[in-house]
Design a protein around this motif. Structure first.
Motif, PDB file in Angstrom:
ATOM      1  N   ARG A 174      19.379  81.621  58.098  1.00 20.55           N
ATOM      2  CA  ARG A 174      19.351  80.813  56.880  1.00 20.55           C
ATOM      3  C   ARG A 174      18.075  80.995  56.071  1.00 20.55           C
ATOM      4  NH1 ARG A 174      24.443  79.844  56.049  1.00 20.55           N
ATOM      5  NH2 ARG A 174      24.770  77.617  55.903  1.00 20.55           N
TER       6      ARG A 174
ATOM      7  N   ILE B  95      37.444  79.733  57.907  1.00 21.88           N
ATOM      8  CA  ILE B  95      37.091  79.137  56.605  1.00 21.88           C
ATOM      9  C   ILE B  95      36.653  80.216  55.615  1.00 21.88           C
ATOM     10  CG2 ILE B  95      36.449  76.892  57.524  1.00 21.88           C
ATOM     11  CD1 ILE B  95      33.473  77.768  57.184  1.00 21.88           C
ATOM     12  N   THR B  96      36.390  81.425  56.106  1.00 21.23           N
ATOM     13  CA  THR B  96      35.838  82.470  55.229  1.00 21.23           C
ATOM     14  C   THR B  96      36.944  83.139  54.403  1.00 21.23           C
ATOM     15  OG1 THR B  96      35.947  83.922  57.164  1.00 21.23           O
ATOM     16  CG2 THR B  96      33.798  83.008  56.592  1.00 21.23           C
TER      17      THR B  96
ATOM     18  N   PHE C  63      22.513  81.130  62.331  1.00 21.16           N
ATOM     19  CA  PHE C  63      23.764  80.452  61.965  1.00 21.16           C
ATOM     20  C   PHE C  63      24.909  81.146  62.717  1.00 21.16           C
ATOM     21  CE2 PHE C  63      27.073  78.925  58.907  1.00 21.16           C
ATOM     22  CZ  PHE C  63      26.778  77.570  59.006  1.00 21.16           C
TER      23      PHE C  63
ATOM     24  N   TRP D 150      33.838  88.139  58.687  1.00 23.53           N
ATOM     25  CA  TRP D 150      34.542  87.420  59.770  1.00 23.53           C
ATOM     26  C   TRP D 150      36.053  87.634  59.620  1.00 23.53           C
ATOM     27  CZ3 TRP D 150      32.239  81.759  60.273  1.00 23.53           C
ATOM     28  CH2 TRP D 150      30.844  81.852  60.494  1.00 23.53           C
TER      29      TRP D 150
ATOM     30  N   ARG E 249      21.808  71.769  49.614  1.00 20.59           N
ATOM     31  CA  ARG E 249      23.144  71.941  50.207  1.00 20.59           C
ATOM     32  C   ARG E 249      23.001  72.425  51.649  1.00 20.59           C
ATOM     33  NH1 ARG E 249      26.106  76.565  52.682  1.00 20.59           N
ATOM     34  NH2 ARG E 249      28.003  75.468  53.191  1.00 20.59           N
TER      35      ARG E 249
ATOM     36  N   MET F 112      21.434  79.110  52.785  1.00 23.86           N
ATOM     37  CA  MET F 112      22.401  80.207  52.666  1.00 23.86           C
ATOM     38  C   MET F 112      21.859  81.447  53.346  1.00 23.86           C
ATOM     39  SD  MET F 112      25.347  80.969  51.696  1.00 23.86           S
ATOM     40  CE  MET F 112      25.732  79.324  51.066  1.00 23.86           C
ATOM     41  N   ASP F 113      22.758  82.407  53.622  1.00 24.30           N
ATOM     42  CA  ASP F 113      22.295  83.683  54.174  1.00 24.30           C
ATOM     43  C   ASP F 113      22.120  84.699  53.051  1.00 24.30           C
ATOM     44  OD1 ASP F 113      24.915  85.383  54.048  1.00 24.30           O
ATOM     45  OD2 ASP F 113      25.522  83.501  54.956  1.00 24.30           O
TER      46      ASP F 113
ATOM     47  N   THR G 236      25.419  72.934  55.461  1.00 25.36           N
ATOM     48  CA  THR G 236      26.660  72.765  56.216  1.00 25.36           C
ATOM     49  C   THR G 236      26.396  71.545  57.102  1.00 25.36           C
ATOM     50  OG1 THR G 236      26.647  75.161  56.326  1.00 25.36           O
ATOM     51  CG2 THR G 236      28.326  74.046  57.631  1.00 25.36           C
TER      52      THR G 236
ATOM     53  N   LEU H 145      25.503  86.507  51.496  1.00 25.95           N
ATOM     54  CA  LEU H 145      26.282  85.752  50.516  1.00 25.95           C
ATOM     55  C   LEU H 145      25.458  85.425  49.272  1.00 25.95           C
ATOM     56  CD1 LEU H 145      28.512  83.371  52.678  1.00 25.95           C
ATOM     57  CD2 LEU H 145      29.059  85.592  51.688  1.00 25.95           C
TER      58      LEU H 145
ATOM     59  N   ALA I 278      26.807  84.330  60.900  1.00 24.42           N
ATOM     60  CA  ALA I 278      26.482  84.624  59.511  1.00 24.42           C
ATOM     61  C   ALA I 278      24.966  84.822  59.547  1.00 24.42           C
ATOM     62  CB  ALA I 278      26.877  83.475  58.609  1.00 24.42           C
TER      63      ALA I 278
ATOM     64  N   LEU J  57      31.443  75.804  51.762  1.00 20.12           N
ATOM     65  CA  LEU J  57      31.099  77.038  51.049  1.00 20.12           C
ATOM     66  C   LEU J  57      31.756  77.182  49.655  1.00 20.12           C
ATOM     67  CD1 LEU J  57      29.320  79.492  51.657  1.00 20.12           C
ATOM     68  CD2 LEU J  57      31.284  80.554  52.799  1.00 20.12           C
TER      69      LEU J  57
HETATM   70  C1  BEZ Z   1      28.261  78.382  55.146  1.00 16.68           C
HETATM   71  O1  BEZ Z   1      28.807  77.275  55.218  1.00 16.68           O
HETATM   72  O2  BEZ Z   1      27.157  78.518  54.567  1.00 16.68           O
HETATM   73  C2  BEZ Z   1      28.923  79.587  55.749  1.00 16.68           C
HETATM   74  C3  BEZ Z   1      30.039  79.404  56.543  1.00 16.68           C
HETATM   75  C4  BEZ Z   1      30.652  80.524  57.103  1.00 16.68           C
HETATM   76  C5  BEZ Z   1      30.151  81.792  56.870  1.00 16.68           C
HETATM   77  C6  BEZ Z   1      29.027  81.957  56.086  1.00 16.68           C
HETATM   78  C7  BEZ Z   1      28.401  80.851  55.521  1.00 16.68           C
END
Ligand code: BEZ
Length: 326
Positions: free
Chosen positions: A150, A33-34, A235, A40, A170, A210-211, A172, A214, A147, A193
């Motif tokens: 959080r 998904i990234t 995460f 990743w 928000r 979020m991390d 996941t 990002l 990732a 995301l």
């Molecule tokens: C997220 O959904 O926040 C996420 C998913 C994949 C990698 C990093 C963040």
């Protein structure tokens, strides 16, 4: 630190389920998904190159980033039918199928990314969870990446946990974080995301889980009044192979995938360890942004409440003991 070998146990279990096949050539599909610049995706691409070289071009991997093969639930479904061969996937999605994985989301299990990486590399509990995947999901778990742990990025100022009550946050979508947010009294709002920046910008959500990486790279901090550095949940991500694909691979090819993907997953973990050193100082320099560093006490007895729900359903106590012993 005693390092567990990637997929040693999980692969042994999987071999029991899927006897090795012959060594035919295969063009494999790998879904993520990234987006392309994300670590990743870069490590998945590097794995593809490694596997091609190691098998003399017999096996190739085409990496499909940015949800080109669908969201994670859809990718997992396609892996079960054998239409998709490989993935780096959030444990969030896996835990929707195998609730025991929620132990990895035990709040305040680790202090930071470095500790999270160490735990994911060494935890026998985490390794044991991978062993459940062939029977329960029809995929083989090679190992963990992640990732970053959080944090909360909030468009409204946050001084105490009370300021989060009623706020749309928000998340996941997975049960462990839904429950934690419900206990906190927030309104957890599931969102993939790619939709997050606009949703925070236009007020559709008040804050996001979020991390740190990002938060800087996708500029979420620009929309924030407060970034809560809580390190509240790991995460993790898993590297997985379709059980159908695995069944047709020779023992040598399985070993090559296990070793080469394992190396790339380790790279993801090692790079995430750098996050605090790199991105936290950058965040602290942003003008007009409050960076609030808190620990478990910020959330009162919410963690105990979460554990009451999840200890009967997942190996929370076992992983807590391992984290405490790091
Ligand atoms: C997220 O959904 O926040 C996420 C998913 C994949 C990698 C990093 C963040």
């Amino acid at each position: 630190m005693k390092r567990l070998l990637h997929a040693t146990v999980a692969t042994a279990a999987a071999i029991g389920l899927f006897a090795a096949g012959s060594a035919g050539a295969k063009e494999m599909k790998m879904g993520l998904i990234t987006p392309p610049p994300h670590i990743w995706t870069k490590e998945a691409q590097a794995f593809a190159e490694d596997l091609k070289a190691a098998t003399g071009g017999r096996h190739t991997v085409v990496v499909y980033p940015s949800r080109q093969l669908g969201n994670e639930a859809e990718v997992l479904q396609q892996m079960q039918s054998g239409a998709v061969d490989l993935a780096f996937m959030t444990v969030a999605e896996i835990s929707n199928r195998v609730p025991e994985f929620s132990a990895l989301f035990t709040p305040f299990l680790v202090d930071d990314n470095a500790e999270a990486a160490k735990l994911l590399k060494t935890s026998k509990t985490a390794r044991g969870l991978l062993e459940m995947l062939p029977a329960k999901v029809g995929v083989v778990g090679i190992g963990y990446g992640m990732a970053g742990v959080r944090q909360i990025v909030s468009a409204t100022p946050i001084a105490s946990a009370a300021d989060l009550k009623g706020r749309k946050i928000r998340v996941t979508p997975f049960a462990a974080t839904r429950d934690f947010n419900t206990i906190l009294g927030t309104a957890p709002t599931p969102m993939p995301l790619p939709d997050v920046y606009d949703a925070l910008a236009n007020g559709q959500v008040d804050a996001i889980e979020m991390d740190l990486e990002l938060t800087i790279k996708l500029k979420y901090w620009e929309l924030a009044k407060t970034v809560l550095i809580s390190n509240q949940m790991m995460f993790p991500m898993v590297g997985i192979v379709s059980g159908r694909t695995w069944r047709d691979l020779s023992a040598e090819d399985r070993a090559a995938i296990t070793e080469l993907m394992g190396k790339r997953l380790d790279n993801v973990l090692d790079q995430t360890e750098e996050v605090e050193r790199t991105f936290l100082p950058m965040l602290k320099e942003k003008e007009g942004l409050q960076v609030l560093e808190v620990d478990q006490s910020f959330y009162g007895d919410s963690v105990t409440e979460w554990e009451k729900i999840w200890t009967p359903k997942a190996p929370v106590e076992a992983i807590r003991a391992e984290a405490a012993a790091l």
